[in-house]
Scaffold this motif. Sequence first.
Motif, short mmCIF file in Angstrom:
data_model
loop_
_atom_site.label_atom_id
_atom_site.label_comp_id
_atom_site.label_asym_id
_atom_site.label_seq_id
_atom_site.Cartn_x
_atom_site.Cartn_y
_atom_site.Cartn_z
N LYS A 292 41.69 46.30 41.12
CA LYS A 292 42.31 45.69 42.30
C LYS A 292 42.64 44.20 42.12
CE LYS A 292 40.36 48.87 45.73
NZ LYS A 292 39.92 49.89 44.78
N ILE A 293 43.05 43.84 40.91
CA ILE A 293 43.45 42.46 40.63
C ILE A 293 44.94 42.30 40.91
CG2 ILE A 293 41.63 42.04 38.92
CD1 ILE A 293 43.65 42.70 36.73
N PRO A 294 45.43 41.09 41.08
CA PRO A 294 46.87 40.88 41.32
C PRO A 294 47.71 41.43 40.17
CG PRO A 294 45.64 38.90 41.86
CD PRO A 294 44.68 39.83 41.18
N ASN A 295 48.91 41.89 40.48
CA ASN A 295 49.79 42.50 39.48
C ASN A 295 50.17 41.53 38.36
OD1 ASN A 295 49.84 44.96 40.80
ND2 ASN A 295 51.62 44.40 42.06
N GLU A 296 50.20 40.22 38.69
CA GLU A 296 50.62 39.24 37.69
C GLU A 296 49.54 38.98 36.63
OE1 GLU A 296 49.39 36.82 41.40
OE2 GLU A 296 50.48 38.67 40.95
N ARG A 355 37.77 38.37 40.95
CA ARG A 355 36.89 39.41 41.48
C ARG A 355 37.71 40.13 42.54
NH1 ARG A 355 31.18 37.27 42.79
NH2 ARG A 355 31.14 37.33 40.49
N GLY A 356 38.36 41.22 42.10
CA GLY A 356 39.38 41.83 42.95
C GLY A 356 40.57 40.91 43.00
N THR A 357 41.08 40.65 44.21
CA THR A 357 42.25 39.78 44.36
C THR A 357 41.87 38.31 44.44
OG1 THR A 357 42.13 40.05 46.77
CG2 THR A 357 43.56 41.58 45.55
#
Length: 376
Positions: A292-296, A355-357
Amino acid sequence: MAMLMMNQNNLTTTSQVKTSQVTYQNETSTSKAVKVVQDAVVSVINYQKNSAGSSLASLFGGIEATDERLDDESDLQVYGEGSGVIYKKDGKYAYLVTNNHVINGAEKIEILLADGTKVAGKLIGSDTYSDLAVVRISSEKVKNVAEFADSSALTVGETAIAIGSPLGSEYANSVTQGIVSSLSRTVTSTDENGQTISTNAIQTDAAINPGNSGGALVNIQGQVIGINSSKIATSRLNANLSVEGMGFAIPSNDVVEIIKQLEDNGSVNRPALGISMVNLNQLSTTAISQLKIPNEVTSGIVVAAVQTDMPSNGKLEKYDVITEIDGQEVNDTSDLQSLLYKHKIGDDMTISFYRGTKKMTETIKLTKSTQDLSRQ
């Protein structure tokens, strides 16, 4: 040599096979480079105890192991062979560098010099993480020492010459030639404690085979640009797919830094974070989506586990994705280790991670060393 021939009249005539008497200069830039360093390249022989027991004591029950006629080393046999490079001559001693995996577990080390002389070797220090070791020998028979080049000045495509003992001392001082195929490759392996090790390496297509480990990779000037360490023989994705021309060497600048510490201290004391990790770009798209990390965020280090009583405990968590250390970008485990090992025990190190987003930054005090990892 005379030859009998039949002519048109069926008469036998004799002709001579001629050998050319023309002489020419058969020396190339490669042969000149080899001549500069060849005498400094040696074979390294690792002796260990024979578990099967083939000594006199085990073969003849009437001779006890304590018999004065028996050498303490009578149970030793050749366990493995590799190569080494003599880089320093200091009074009555000379020093050579080889790979740690070449001498690992050795109870006796012998060095076969380029002229065929065998001398005893004494292990001065070894380092698992760099896969380097320093061995001391008598300088009496040493004729030449190698010179290290500045590996930061290497260019892809320049000549690379490998010198060593492929398949052991029977083929000592073999020479193969290729080019520098790439720089700053990350080579990942596992040490005897099960720790993942990522090292920075020069890639070359000069033929490197078992036994070449610890030998010299040299430039066209005969200077050592790297210490040969490994090769890829099969595809990681398909074990049935053979691979040619993918050898790796530890860059000379890294070698010089490590061997100085091994000479002085016998080991390299490095700080440790206490995490298991994997490169983000090695994960499947499904696994990355679960972070669930940012796409970039497309590169970095995923924390697989955090060890207790280590500096990262309470700071990092499983599945955190490390992207920066001290403000410098971290793309893979090699980047992380390189930046970490620039620090000393007791330093503070700043780590940025997702940590996630949520992007977070923590300052971690490096209170533990790599020696502490083996005690976890």
